[in-house]
Design an enzyme around this catalytic site. Structure first.
Site, PDB file in Angstrom:
ATOM      1  CG  LEU A   1      -1.838  -1.225   1.325  1.00 26.32           C
ATOM      2  CD1 LEU A   1      -2.885  -1.067   2.964  1.00 26.32           C
ATOM      3  CD2 LEU A   1      -2.287  -1.612  -0.043  1.00 26.32           C
TER       4      LEU A   1
ATOM      5  CG  HIS B   1      -2.598   0.939  -2.316  1.00 26.00           C
ATOM      6  ND1 HIS B   1      -1.252   1.048  -2.324  1.00 26.00           N
ATOM      7  CD2 HIS B   1      -3.949   0.211  -3.235  1.00 26.00           C
ATOM      8  CE1 HIS B   1      -1.110  -0.242  -3.622  1.00 26.00           C
ATOM      9  NE2 HIS B   1      -2.487  -0.152  -4.093  1.00 26.00           N
TER      10      HIS B   1
ATOM     11  N   GLY C   1      -8.970   3.890  -7.739  1.00 28.40           N
ATOM     12  CA  GLY C   1      -8.343   4.541  -8.035  1.00 28.40           C
ATOM     13  C   GLY C   1      -8.122   4.693  -9.910  1.00 28.40           C
TER      14      GLY C   1
ATOM     15  CG  ASP D   1      -5.248   0.623 -12.206  1.00 26.18           C
ATOM     16  OD1 ASP D   1      -4.361   0.054 -13.273  1.00 26.18           O
ATOM     17  OD2 ASP D   1      -5.044   0.774 -10.771  1.00 26.18           O
TER      18      ASP D   1
ATOM     19  CG  LEU E   1       1.654   7.807  -5.018  1.00 28.10           C
ATOM     20  CD1 LEU E   1       1.235   7.908  -3.473  1.00 28.10           C
ATOM     21  CD2 LEU E   1       2.960   8.588  -5.134  1.00 28.10           C
TER      22      LEU E   1
ATOM     23  CB  SER F   1       2.713  -1.558  -5.789  1.00 29.32           C
ATOM     24  OG  SER F   1       1.382  -1.231  -5.157  1.00 29.32           O
ATOM     25  NE  ARG F   2       2.241  -2.597 -12.166  1.00 30.18           N
ATOM     26  CZ  ARG F   2       2.561  -4.254 -12.306  1.00 30.18           C
ATOM     27  NH1 ARG F   2       3.295  -5.216 -13.166  1.00 30.18           N
ATOM     28  NH2 ARG F   2       1.216  -4.893 -12.893  1.00 30.18           N
TER      29      ARG F   2
HETATM   30  O1  PAF Z   1      -6.145  -2.646  -9.012  1.00 26.56           O
HETATM   31  C1  PAF Z   1      -5.921  -3.268  -7.713  1.00 26.56           C
HETATM   32  O2  PAF Z   1      -5.352  -3.840  -7.095  1.00 26.56           O
HETATM   33  C2  PAF Z   1      -6.172  -5.088  -8.709  1.00 26.56           C
HETATM   34  O3  PAF Z   1      -6.634  -5.218  -9.247  1.00 26.56           O
HETATM   35  C3  PAF Z   1      -7.457  -5.173  -7.301  1.00 26.56           C
HETATM   36  C4  PAF Z   1      -8.900  -4.489  -8.054  1.00 26.56           C
HETATM   37  C5  PAF Z   1      -7.802  -5.153  -6.056  1.00 26.56           C
HETATM   38  C6  PAF Z   1      -7.961  -6.318  -7.637  1.00 26.56           C
HETATM   39  O4  PAF Z   1      -6.901  -7.322  -7.340  1.00 26.56           O
END
Ligand code: PAF
Length: 257
Positions: free
Chosen positions: A11, A15, A125, A128, A162, A164-165
């Site tokens: 996170l 997030h 978010g 995506d 932001l 995680s990658r």
């Molecule tokens: O966006 C994400 O982190 C993932 O695609 C999700 C929505 C948690 C589903 O695994």
């Protein structure tokens, strides 16, 4: 009201902004932490995905989350999930074309999580952007009584969205990565004087001019249907969506024009 934020852990502030919004809007806030194997089409990506459950739980506690749901793969998939979804264009273009099976896996896991948690509200978010369109389509197709809330992208001070990658970027790549957001921002200043085609070429050429970066795709689409547009007058909701390899780290970002 039950609010829900599905995550894959590792996170960051992006997030946590969803969690804070969820806490504010609902009586109870549930966050899931589950690295979903069915949405990875690259085994190496799945194996190396950061797993930091303890740190995630302390961040969630300080953000006011009430319950963390961190199931095992066996709990989520006691049997292989053989469901195949089709949401039409929203799941076929861009990420859908480049990462076959990815959105099917997202729909499998998010529908299961919705059945388990039974939220009134769920938070995603806008980084995506396409994922939100797919989840909205899924909720409609399955008649799920969940309101999908889209929350703005959280950025570093230098503009990098932001993710995680981002932790996988080398110091040199990290220093260069803000070029993506900067180029998108600049491109908005040319609208509507420059054509859609010219803006696409500008974004692709500017980002590709750095040898560390390679644009996988840049598309300007109608933000609701995700159909590519040819003219600005084709939609009143134009959104540019980009995927860029910065070294071997795949980064995505988008802009509303
Ligand atoms: O966006 C994400 O982190 C993932 O695609 C999700 C929505 C948690 C589903 O695994």
């Amino acid at each position: 009201m039950v609010g829900f934020v599905p995550t894959m852990g590792a996170l960051h502030e992006g997030h946590l902004s969803l969690v804070r919004r969820c806490v504010k809007d609902n009586d109870v806030c549930v966050v899931s932490v589950f690295v979903n194997p069915t949405q990875f089409n690259d085994k190496h990506d799945l194996e190396t995905y950061p797993r930091t459950l303890e740190a995630d739980c302390s961040l969630l506690e300080s953000a006011g989350c009430d319950f963390v749901f961190a199931p095992s793969v066996e709990e989520m998939y006691p049997e292989p999930d053989t469901r195949v979804f089709d949401f039409g264009t929203v799941s076929r273009v861009m990420e859908g074309a480049k990462r076959p099976g990815h959105f099917n896996g997202v729909a499998q896991v998010v529908s299961k999580l919705f059945y388990i948690v039974e939220p009134d509200n769920a938070y995603f978010g806008e980084k995506d952007f396409q994922q939100i369109a797919v989840i909205r389509a899924m909720v409609k197709q399955l008649n799920l009584p969940v309101t999908i809330n889209a929350c703005p992208i959280v950025r570093e001070a230098d503009g990098l969205a932001l993710s995680s990658r981002n932790t996988r970027l080398t110091p040199e790549q990290r220093q260069k990565a803000p070029l993506i957001a900067r180029t998108l921002r600049e491109s908005a200043t040319f609208v509507p004087e420059k054509s859609v085609r010219e803006v696409i070429d500008y974004v692709v050429n500017t980002i590709n001019s750095d040898p560390v970066m390679r644009v996988e795709y840049y598309e300007i689409v109608d933000g609701n249907t995700l159909e590519a547009i040819e003219n600005w007058s084709d939609t009143d909701y134009p959104v540019g969506c980009v995927t860029v390899y910065c070294g071997d780290v795949r980064l995505i970002d988008n802009i509303k024009y």
